[in-house]
Structure formats: C-alpha cells, structure tokens
Design a protein around this motif. Sequence first.
Motif, PDB file in Angstrom:
ATOM      1  N   MET A  26       0.727  -1.261  -0.111  1.00  0.00           N
ATOM      2  CA  MET A  26      -0.040   0.060  -0.020  1.00  0.00           C
ATOM      3  C   MET A  26       0.963   1.355   0.099  1.00  0.00           C
ATOM      4  N   TYR A  27       0.479   2.098  -1.029  1.00  0.00           N
ATOM      5  CA  TYR A  27       1.283   3.310  -1.159  1.00  0.00           C
ATOM      6  C   TYR A  27       0.369   4.627  -0.899  1.00  0.00           C
ATOM      7  N   VAL A  28       0.886   5.581  -0.084  1.00  0.00           N
ATOM      8  CA  VAL A  28      -0.165   6.690   0.185  1.00  0.00           C
ATOM      9  C   VAL A  28       0.890   7.998  -0.235  1.00  0.00           C
ATOM     10  N   CYS A  29       0.223   8.895  -0.888  1.00  0.00           N
ATOM     11  CA  CYS A  29       0.905   9.988  -1.283  1.00  0.00           C
ATOM     12  C   CYS A  29       1.108  10.949  -0.161  1.00  0.00           C
ATOM     13  N   GLY A  30       1.990  11.277   0.461  1.00  0.00           N
ATOM     14  CA  GLY A  30       2.243  12.084   1.642  1.00  0.00           C
ATOM     15  C   GLY A  30       2.372  13.678   1.403  1.00  0.00           C
ATOM     16  N   PRO A  31       2.634  14.469   2.567  1.00  0.00           N
ATOM     17  CA  PRO A  31       2.669  15.859   2.115  1.00  0.00           C
ATOM     18  C   PRO A  31       4.030  16.331   1.611  1.00  0.00           C
ATOM     19  N   THR A  32       3.596  17.479   0.930  1.00  0.00           N
ATOM     20  CA  THR A  32       4.659  18.357   0.424  1.00  0.00           C
ATOM     21  C   THR A  32       5.268  19.177   1.478  1.00  0.00           C
ATOM     22  N   VAL A  33       6.219  19.041   2.028  1.00  0.00           N
ATOM     23  CA  VAL A  33       6.534  19.828   3.282  1.00  0.00           C
ATOM     24  C   VAL A  33       7.100  21.106   3.287  1.00  0.00           C
ATOM     25  N   TYR A  34       6.230  22.035   2.946  1.00  0.00           N
ATOM     26  CA  TYR A  34       6.689  23.217   2.826  1.00  0.00           C
ATOM     27  C   TYR A  34       5.818  24.531   3.649  1.00  0.00           C
ATOM     28  N   ASP A  70       9.835  16.318  -0.281  1.00  0.00           N
ATOM     29  CA  ASP A  70      10.947  17.068   0.461  1.00  0.00           C
ATOM     30  C   ASP A  70      11.876  18.055  -0.323  1.00  0.00           C
ATOM     31  N   ILE A  71      11.342  18.006  -1.832  1.00  0.00           N
ATOM     32  CA  ILE A  71      11.966  18.616  -2.491  1.00  0.00           C
ATOM     33  C   ILE A  71      11.230  19.128  -3.962  1.00  0.00           C
ATOM     34  N   ASP A  72      10.807  20.508  -4.005  1.00  0.00           N
ATOM     35  CA  ASP A  72       9.705  20.779  -4.909  1.00  0.00           C
ATOM     36  C   ASP A  72       9.978  22.363  -4.976  1.00  0.00           C
ATOM     37  N   PRO A 113       9.593   7.162   3.347  1.00  0.00           N
ATOM     38  CA  PRO A 113      10.861   7.700   2.833  1.00  0.00           C
ATOM     39  C   PRO A 113      10.790   9.092   2.309  1.00  0.00           C
ATOM     40  N   LYS A 114      11.817   9.798   2.059  1.00  0.00           N
ATOM     41  CA  LYS A 114      11.883  11.176   1.596  1.00  0.00           C
ATOM     42  C   LYS A 114      12.198  11.095   0.289  1.00  0.00           C
ATOM     43  N   ALA A 115      11.641  11.928  -0.579  1.00  0.00           N
ATOM     44  CA  ALA A 115      11.902  11.950  -2.052  1.00  0.00           C
ATOM     45  C   ALA A 115      13.568  12.080  -2.143  1.00  0.00           C
ATOM     46  N   THR A 116      14.113  12.911  -1.542  1.00  0.00           N
ATOM     47  CA  THR A 116      15.358  13.264  -1.788  1.00  0.00           C
ATOM     48  C   THR A 116      16.526  12.012  -1.398  1.00  0.00           C
ATOM     49  N   GLU A 117      15.836  11.203  -0.537  1.00  0.00           N
ATOM     50  CA  GLU A 117      16.625   9.899  -0.290  1.00  0.00           C
ATOM     51  C   GLU A 117      16.278   8.724  -1.443  1.00  0.00           C
ATOM     52  N   THR A 118      15.676   9.111  -2.443  1.00  0.00           N
ATOM     53  CA  THR A 118      15.344   8.045  -3.386  1.00  0.00           C
ATOM     54  C   THR A 118      15.602   8.437  -4.722  1.00  0.00           C
ATOM     55  N   PRO A 203      14.377  16.164  -9.408  1.00  0.00           N
ATOM     56  CA  PRO A 203      13.165  15.572  -9.685  1.00  0.00           C
ATOM     57  C   PRO A 203      12.055  16.252 -10.080  1.00  0.00           C
ATOM     58  N   GLY A 204      11.286  15.788 -11.223  1.00  0.00           N
ATOM     59  CA  GLY A 204       9.719  16.440 -11.080  1.00  0.00           C
ATOM     60  C   GLY A 204       8.950  15.611  -9.973  1.00  0.00           C
ATOM     61  N   TRP A 205       7.693  16.395  -9.873  1.00  0.00           N
ATOM     62  CA  TRP A 205       6.996  15.785  -8.866  1.00  0.00           C
ATOM     63  C   TRP A 205       6.573  14.387  -8.956  1.00  0.00           C
ATOM     64  N   HIS A 206       5.994  14.110 -10.299  1.00  0.00           N
ATOM     65  CA  HIS A 206       5.356  12.899 -10.343  1.00  0.00           C
ATOM     66  C   HIS A 206       6.270  11.308 -10.272  1.00  0.00           C
ATOM     67  N   ILE A 207       7.657  11.754 -10.718  1.00  0.00           N
ATOM     68  CA  ILE A 207       8.480  10.701 -10.834  1.00  0.00           C
ATOM     69  C   ILE A 207       8.670   9.967  -9.309  1.00  0.00           C
ATOM     70  N   GLU A 208       8.619  10.870  -8.266  1.00  0.00           N
ATOM     71  CA  GLU A 208       9.047  10.137  -6.781  1.00  0.00           C
ATOM     72  C   GLU A 208       8.320   9.040  -6.684  1.00  0.00           C
ATOM     73  N   CYS A 209       6.910   9.317  -6.637  1.00  0.00           N
ATOM     74  CA  CYS A 209       6.127   8.039  -6.111  1.00  0.00           C
ATOM     75  C   CYS A 209       6.424   6.982  -7.089  1.00  0.00           C
ATOM     76  N   SER A 210       6.415   7.069  -8.405  1.00  0.00           N
ATOM     77  CA  SER A 210       6.744   5.789  -9.220  1.00  0.00           C
ATOM     78  C   SER A 210       7.981   5.179  -8.492  1.00  0.00           C
ATOM     79  N   ALA A 211       9.166   6.087  -8.434  1.00  0.00           N
ATOM     80  CA  ALA A 211      10.351   5.509  -7.860  1.00  0.00           C
ATOM     81  C   ALA A 211      10.243   4.942  -6.485  1.00  0.00           C
ATOM     82  N   MET A 212       9.675   5.640  -5.678  1.00  0.00           N
ATOM     83  CA  MET A 212       9.414   5.186  -4.147  1.00  0.00           C
ATOM     84  C   MET A 212       8.679   3.707  -4.177  1.00  0.00           C
ATOM     85  N   SER A 213       7.484   3.739  -4.825  1.00  0.00           N
ATOM     86  CA  SER A 213       6.625   2.702  -4.866  1.00  0.00           C
ATOM     87  C   SER A 213       7.289   1.700  -5.321  1.00  0.00           C
TER      88      SER A 213
END
Length: 481
Positions: A26-34, A70-72, A113-118, A203-213
């Motif tokens: 199960m994967y859920v889109c978390g927050p953009t932390v700004y 965490d990057i955006d 996971p954080k986007a920047t770690e992936t 990275p662009g926004w969408h790619i992170e979720c594809s990569a992390m999942s």
Amino acid sequence: MSLRIYNSLTRQKEEFKPLKGNEVTMYVCGPTVYDLSHIGHARSAVVFDVVYRYLKYMGYNVKYTRNYTDIDDKIINRANKDGVPWNEISERYIKAFDEDMKALGVAIPTECPKATETIEKMLEVIQTLIDKGFAYVLDGDVYYSVRKFEGYGKLSGKNIEELEAGARVEVDERKEDPLDFALWKSSKPGEPSWPSPWGEGRPGWHIECSAMSQKFLGETIDIHGGGKDLIFPHHENEIAQSEAATGKQPFVRYWLHNGFVNIEKEKMSKSLGNILTIKDALKNYSSEAIRLFLLSSHYRSPIDYSQESLRSAEAELDRFYETIERMERGWPDVVRGAVNTEKKQNYIQPYINAMDDDFNTAAVKGFIFERVNEANRLMDNAGKWGIDDEFQKMLPRIRTGFKEMAGILGVFNRTAQEYFQERRARSPIPADEIEKLIAQRAEARKNRDFKKGDKIRKKLEENGILLEDTPKGTIWRVKIG
RNA sequence: GGCGGCGUACCCAAGUGGCUAAGGGAGCAGUCUGCAAAACUGCGAUGCAGCGGUUCAAAUCCGCUCGCCGCCUCCA
C-alpha cells in the motif's frame, strides 16, 4: 462477506484480493513539506490509517509506504522567502507533520521515505523511460512523452485530444507536446541539485512516487491512496511512468481516493484565507473528536468542518465514555467477563460487514451507538431489578465489540478515566476550586439548604462546568463548546 | 466546454431493489431526581430534490428537469 473496495480506476466496488497471498502493499501520497499540514492532510492520513489498521486486523501482512515530498518548487520558494536553506524548510515541516500525526493517533507506516533519499531510483526509472522511448532530453530537462503511452487518461477519464484543447498551462515551446510533463528539471544556480546523466538538477513531482513505490513495494502494488485532487494529473502521470518503465500492468490494482474537507461550507484555499491547520484544529478540539469527525462520513464524500459538526463529535464522545464509565464503575466484574471467540465473531459481524463495504466507518459508528443505547438500557434495568442472564451475557460482548472497533478506528480507544481527565484538563476553572465548591454544595445540601446548593451549581454551569449527582457522590465535567 | 460526484428529518449522516428508512446532535414530553444532570421511554421524514418510466416490489435501476460541488493549473 469479504472486503470490497471502490476502485477509482474501474469506478466500481471490487472484491479485494491481494496480488500475493497474505501480503498487501500500500502506497499513499504524503505531504509536500513546505508549510504546516492542514485538516485535509489529516483526513487523508486518518482515512488511510484506518485502511491500514483494518487490513492488518483482517490478518494481512501490510507493507505501507507514505512518502514526504521534500524537494519541490514550493519548498524552494518558501526557503527563498524565509531566507533559509531549502532543507531547513523541509525538515521543519516534516517534524511538524510527524507531530500532527502523532497527535491524531495515526500509526507510523512501514516506510516513510523522503523523495531526496530516493533520487538514485528515480534516475534509474527516468533512464529506463528514455531508453524505451517514452521520455526525451531537452537542455538538461527530461520530459515524459504523454502521447507515447497508450491508455493515458484511463484513471481520470480524460482523453488526450480534449486535454490538448483545454490546456490552460502556459506552454513551454521547447516541449514536443504541451501535455508532456517534467521528469527531471535542470537546476538554476543556487538551487538544490543532484547530479544526473543529463546534468545537475532535481526530480519532477510525479516521478518520486513511481520510484518510491517501486523501490519499497515492487512493480505492481495493491493499493495506492491519496486525495481526490491527485487523480489528475499526479496519479495519471504515475501510471504512465510506472507502467511504461516496468512494462507491467497494472501499476496499481486498487486506487483509493478520499474526498475533501470544506470549512464552514467553503473550499479551503489560500485565497480565501481559510486554511485550517491541524495544529489550530487541535487548539479547539481534542484529537479524538477530530478523528471521530473525520470518520463520521464515508471517506469518499466531501465533509464540512464546522463548529457544529465538531461539537457533535464531542457530544458523541461524551456519550460513549459516560456509558463506559458507568459500565466499569458499576459492574466491573461483569464487564470484564470472558467472551468466547465464536460468540465474539458473531457479535461483531455487523461492524465487520460495514468495514468490508468499502470501509464504511460511518455505519460502524451508528452500530456502536446502537450498542451504547443497549448497554445503558441493560444497566438501567440492572439498577432497578438486579442483574440477570441477559445482562451477564451481553455486557461483556458489547464491551468487547467496542474494543475491537476502537482498535481499528483509533477512536473510543481510551479508558473513561483518561478521557475525562483530558476533558477536565480543558476546564476553565482550576480543578481544586471546583472540588471546593462541590464540597460546599454538598454541605449545603446536607443541611437541606438547596437554594445555596443550586446557586453554586448554577455558578459553575455559567463557567462551563456541569455537575452530576450520582449515588456515589457528585462528579463534574466540562461542558461542550 | 469536457469528465466525475452529490441532493435522505431542523443540522450531520448510514442505507443503492423487498422487514416499521440506522445512528448522532438539537428540540419537545414523560420516568428518575429535593430540583437538576446523565440515562431510559415516547414524539418527530406516509416519505428519500422534482417529474416520468421499468418492476409484483425503487430512496435504491433508467430518462428528463432543477439545485449544489469537485477535477480539467500547484493542491489531501
């Protein structure tokens, strides 16, 4: 009966069967932390927390990943505005988000996971997309070529021609097609960046979720969740990226999307200035009341955060815990009586059926209050005529049912003492002062000076304190609102 | 304009073909109480936005009309 889930992709309820035996991914889109998280983030987190808890309750081994973006652009903008490094912003708001989740009783996912770690995995997926001809490089940027992906629009029900016609985005002339979206953005001087085969960038926004999942859960996952607004373009793009890169369909077997939270009938938005942060909500209402409010309607429906609805949730909690207190105070031995497993299963079946029907927490709440009524009725009768077989049998079952559901919903899960202690902590008058007045009133009542006694009670009520005379003495609680 | 959703009592809300349409809040009345509070009991939609249709049977399916909302741009 078995679990049926509404799948946004097929627009119907489907029987839930995990891809691999007893394991659920199960994967859920978390927050953009700004910035601080708002009540809408709370809804998404709480709703999927209940999904997670219920799947585990059903005996599945659930691997649950929820990311931090965490990057955006928004983080960079915020950092520039505040004059601090970008990662100070992301770290600050990750911490704030974690605090909020803890306050709301949201269980910690298996992976956060954080986007920047992936980044490494993202580069790998992007390279694959380029190699397979789904993406192209343009001056250090990489774009996804939407038209190359057959089936683009299947989740959101859009077709490419119409999107093209109604495109409101300012068109980057260099792109091969206005619909193409960025997988990798080259960085301007001073911006955070990571090395890549196409130059320094992020990275662009969408790619992170594809990569992390993919990294944490595999190429095909069972459940992917998020707010309804993410359906397009975010989740549509995720499908395009993931299915093109892996060559496997489907990327996600069940898509779940939660509805929005409005504030006093209005959409929450920056321009209206009515963003309600979780922290602000917690100043006015208990986390349990907020959580109960969020679970009082079906997760796909829009809900309205209003003083009235939150007070209603508080009133429900009061009713519930007063009943629990009455049970445990009056008949502790009966309440803790054993319930045999078969009977228990039988007894909680209505709750289970409701949860099985696309996580119908609102119906579960309704059933719980039917049992609250039953318990009070039994206790009224027991008080009058003594306990009978029915009482001995039903009270433990009712209590056990509550406990089972409390574990899934994450509400009604405290002891009455804990609950009322917290309520009392919100008292506008110090507790010892109240106790003193209660003692004075008791003295007056003993002397049959009801006038004086009533005066004290009235004074306390005007200050938000309600008194209740019970056979075991006077107790007090804080009035709602 | 395209796509999707919603409209159930004063408010919130479950119910999506078949028992008297759950439950909560608010209200009124009664029991209990010195009086209250809490609890319990009763009252409250002859009807599920409106109009038609399908069916032995519809809040639930179909059509039309009205009203509201979301997405199509960053957004949970």
